[in-house]
Design an enzyme around this catalytic site. Structure first.
Site, PDB file in Angstrom:
ATOM      1  N   VAL A  44       0.789  -1.212   0.150  1.00 30.93           N
ATOM      2  CA  VAL A  44      -0.095   0.041  -0.014  1.00 30.93           C
ATOM      3  C   VAL A  44       0.812   1.226  -0.112  1.00 30.93           C
ATOM      4  O   VAL A  44       0.368   2.361  -0.790  1.00 30.93           O
ATOM      5  CB  VAL A  44      -1.035  -0.025   1.262  1.00 30.93           C
ATOM      6  CG1 VAL A  44      -0.397   0.270   2.644  1.00 30.93           C
ATOM      7  CG2 VAL A  44      -2.255   0.739   0.860  1.00 30.93           C
ATOM      8  N   ALA A  66      -1.985   8.906  -1.450  1.00 33.70           N
ATOM      9  CA  ALA A  66      -2.547   7.763  -0.690  1.00 33.70           C
ATOM     10  C   ALA A  66      -3.138   6.732  -1.352  1.00 33.70           C
ATOM     11  O   ALA A  66      -3.526   6.956  -2.546  1.00 33.70           O
ATOM     12  CB  ALA A  66      -3.223   8.353   0.538  1.00 33.70           C
ATOM     13  N   ASP A  67      -2.976   5.576  -0.666  1.00 37.67           N
ATOM     14  CA  ASP A  67      -3.709   4.660  -1.058  1.00 37.67           C
ATOM     15  C   ASP A  67      -4.056   3.699   0.328  1.00 37.67           C
ATOM     16  O   ASP A  67      -3.508   3.510   1.098  1.00 37.67           O
ATOM     17  CB  ASP A  67      -2.840   3.640  -1.809  1.00 37.67           C
ATOM     18  CG  ASP A  67      -3.430   2.553  -2.777  1.00 37.67           C
ATOM     19  OD1 ASP A  67      -4.631   3.012  -3.529  1.00 37.67           O
ATOM     20  OD2 ASP A  67      -3.398   1.343  -2.437  1.00 37.67           O
ATOM     21  N   THR A  68      -5.252   3.150   0.211  1.00 35.83           N
ATOM     22  CA  THR A  68      -6.086   2.633   1.190  1.00 35.83           C
ATOM     23  C   THR A  68      -6.813   1.368   1.084  1.00 35.83           C
ATOM     24  O   THR A  68      -7.296   1.194  -0.030  1.00 35.83           O
ATOM     25  CB  THR A  68      -7.210   3.690   1.702  1.00 35.83           C
ATOM     26  OG1 THR A  68      -6.428   4.931   2.314  1.00 35.83           O
ATOM     27  CG2 THR A  68      -7.800   2.802   3.288  1.00 35.83           C
ATOM     28  N   GLY A 103      -1.399   3.832   2.686  1.00 38.58           N
ATOM     29  CA  GLY A 103       0.135   4.451   2.436  1.00 38.58           C
ATOM     30  C   GLY A 103       0.127   5.713   2.188  1.00 38.58           C
ATOM     31  O   GLY A 103      -0.910   6.040   1.346  1.00 38.58           O
TER      32      GLY A 103
END
Length: 191
Positions: A44, A66-68, A103
């Site tokens: 992530v 961002a990555d979730t 992330g």
């Protein structure tokens, strides 16, 4: 200097409003496929970093990406493919503990900061009727783990440990700390 959000998420855009700085949205066109053989924690972060590096920027610009994902019982839950997939995810989360991992990457010129923030969530046991009604609302369809804590799924959350905003897709407390180091002028207005 521009503040650039490398995401089309309206929730992330809204959360950046806490910083009282104009934000430019530039969607990163990358392959977000995660390596199933690598840890979700590192993947992530890797995907968020790729997003940050993929958008056009000047050296003085600050890029936030961002990555979730949601991780429950060893399964990585991204956004549901369809209503059936959303129901499957919510059944898995029902009565269970899970982790929301975001992330977060911040890039300015050669300076780069990448981390993964984790919030632990516990859902109460859900009825099949609640799951179907929530999925029919349409709310889960664009959210990791098929739920939005800021919406109807707030009724499902029995407990939480960590940053609430991380569950929405942007750990604003951690981001604030990073920006104070990399680009303090962005955080000056909120001090």
């Amino acid at each position: 200097m521009n503040l650039i959000l490398a995401s089309q998420s309206p929730r992330r855009r809204e959360l950046l409003g806490f910083f009282r700085t104009p934000v430019i949205v530039r969607v990163a066109d990358i392959d977000e496929t995660m390596d199933p053989n690598a840890s979700a924690y590192s993947e992530v972060a890797r995907v968020s970093h790729l997003k940050a590096l993929a958008v056009d920027r000047e050296p003085e610009d600050v890029v936030i990406a961002a990555d979730t994902i949601v991780v429950c019982q060893g399964q990585v839950l991204g956004k549901p493919k369809d209503e059936e997939d959303a129901c499957r995810m919510l059944r898995l989360l029902s009565g269970a503990d899970h982790q929301v991992m975001t992330g977060l990457s911040v890039v300015q010129g050669q300076k780069q900061f990448v981390c993964t923030q984790i919030t632990k969530i516990r859902f109460r046991k859900l009825t099949e009727r609640e799951i179907l009604a929530y999925v029919k609302s349409g709310e889960p369809m664009d959210k990791a783990g098929a739920y939005g804590i800021q919406g109807g799924a707030a009724l499902f959350v029995e407990g939480m440990e960590g940053d609430y905003y991380n569950v929405m897709g942007l750990p604003v407390c951690r981001l604030s700390q990073i920006l104070q180091e990399l680009a303090p002028q962005i955080t000056e207005e909120i001090q």
